[in-house]
Design an enzyme around this catalytic site. Structure first.
Site, short mmCIF file in Angstrom:
data_model
loop_
_atom_site.label_atom_id
_atom_site.label_comp_id
_atom_site.label_asym_id
_atom_site.label_seq_id
_atom_site.Cartn_x
_atom_site.Cartn_y
_atom_site.Cartn_z
NE ARG A 59 9.65 -30.16 -24.26
CZ ARG A 59 9.77 -30.72 -25.45
NH1 ARG A 59 9.02 -30.30 -26.43
NH2 ARG A 59 10.61 -31.70 -25.69
CB THR A 60 13.91 -27.90 -19.29
OG1 THR A 60 12.77 -28.77 -19.32
CG2 THR A 60 14.14 -27.41 -17.89
CE LYS A 87 39.77 -33.01 -21.72
NZ LYS A 87 40.41 -31.72 -21.57
NE ARG A 109 16.39 -31.86 -18.03
CZ ARG A 109 15.32 -31.96 -18.80
NH1 ARG A 109 15.38 -32.60 -19.97
NH2 ARG A 109 14.17 -31.42 -18.44
CG HIS A 137 11.27 -31.40 -14.66
ND1 HIS A 137 11.75 -30.10 -14.63
CD2 HIS A 137 11.21 -31.75 -15.98
CE1 HIS A 137 11.97 -29.69 -15.86
NE2 HIS A 137 11.66 -30.67 -16.70
N1 CP Z 1 9.39 -31.13 -20.31
C1 CP Z 1 10.73 -31.25 -20.45
O1 CP Z 1 11.47 -31.38 -19.47
O2 CP Z 1 11.14 -31.25 -21.74
P1 CP Z 1 12.68 -31.27 -22.18
O3 CP Z 1 13.21 -32.62 -21.84
O4 CP Z 1 12.66 -31.01 -23.67
O5 CP Z 1 13.39 -30.20 -21.43
#
Ligand code: CP
Length: 323
Positions: A59-60, A87, A109, A137
């Site tokens: 999603r993100t 590496k 991320r 998040h």
């Molecule tokens: N909600 C969320 O962060 O989903 P993903 O891990 O798929 O990005």
């Protein structure tokens, strides 16, 4: 012009209620862009954004990429596998090398808490957290807030309970900051082994039984059991977890009011949530995903120095703010 959000977006803990409201309000005009046959506006034309995803995401990652493309930014995706990280290159060296190619923003991320802030402190480009370890998040919480506001017309005064694995959840932490700042009452419910010590000190109330949480809440945000972050036995078994804490149709039928059901995804159906609840008429789980694109468009636009009062004009195909 100085961006109204500052240089980076790494957590809702560091934003004021007005800044959070500004992102939600700026997302409103961007919602309509995704409904058009040609989903593109010129607001970030000429900007280059690198998406650094060092942890799995559906999603993100896709939502940020859609947001960037719909704002006409140029985007590059980098995953840990296949990059020089394998590496032994450090995160900062990777980012500095990308900066040497004249990028404007990094969306990151990372499995380590604090990675987004660490990077933001060391590079000139804007840094946006797409989730760092167990820390925050922020854009997930912003899309959750927008979805609650869409559904209930307000956030202040609502009772929102986060259910499940609070200990490992960056979504929970960001939601707690955002909801409290916007005046909601916040509850948490889950097994004692998955509850951070002293959680009540953040200003939330704790429910030990899911039935009590359901009786109290207007909104349940059901969290995924993060099995990949559990090195030891936090719960006896998945079946036992579902029996004691599962958000089931039968439990919701006994609630004194209709509850709005949220889940950040990915869902473990039959573990934290019953499929009938996830797919039921009070679930806004897919609306959350839809709102994710608009919220991320708003955050990127504001971080790039976009003027909030021009967001409506910026979504125009011609004559936009940054035309
Ligand atoms: N909600 C969320 O962060 O989903 P993903 O891990 O798929 O990005």
């Amino acid at each position: 012009m100085t961006a109204v959000l500052g240089k980076d977006l790494v957590g809702l803990e560091y934003l004021s209620p007005d800044q959070i409201r500004l992102i939600l309000d700026t997302a409103e005009p961007f919602k309509e862009v995704s409904e058009r046959p040609i989903k593109k506006v010129p607001a970030l034309r000429g900007k280059t954004i690198v998406n650094l995803f060092f942890e799995a995401s559906t999603r993100t990652r896709i939502s940020f990429e859609f947001a960037e493309k719909r704002l006409s930014a140029d985007t590059v995706n980098v995953a840990a596998s296949g990059s020089a990280v394998q590496k032994g290159e450090t995160l900062v060296d990777t980012a500095k090398n990308l900066e040497a190619m004249r990028i404007d923003m990094v969306v990151i991320r990372h499995p380590s808490s604090g990675a987004a802030q660490f990077l933001g402190d060391r590079i000139r480009s804007n840094v946006v957290s797409a989730g760092d370890g167990k820390h925050e998040h922020p854009t997930q919480a912003l899309l959750d807030l927008l979805t609650i506001r869409d559904t209930h017309g307000r956030i202040a005064g609502l009772k929102v309970c986060l259910v499940g694995d609070i200990l490992h959840s960056r979504v929970a932490r960001s939601n707690i900051w955002g909801l409290l700042k916007l005046g909601a009452e916040v509850g948490v419910c889950g097994p004692a082994t998955l509850m951070p010590r002293g959680i009540e000190e953040l200003g939330v109330c704790r429910f030990r039984r899911i039935e009590e949480a359901i009786e109290w809440a207007d909104v349940l945000n059901v969290l995924r059991l993060q099995l990949e972050r559990m090195e030891r036995g936090f719960i006896p078994s998945l079946r036992e977890y579902y029996r004691v804490f599962g958000v089931t149709q039968e439990r919701l039928e006994r609630a004194p009011r209709q509850l709005t059901i949220m889940h950040p995804g990915p869902m473990n159906r039959g573990v934290e949530i019953d499929s009938r609840v996830a797919d039921g008429s009070h679930s806004v789980i897919l609306a959350q995903v839809t709102n994710g694109v608009a919220v991320r468009m708003a955050a990127l636009y504001l971080l790039a120095g976009g003027r909030p009062e021009l967001a409506d004009a910026a979504k125009g195909p011609a004559g936009g703010a940054n035309e």
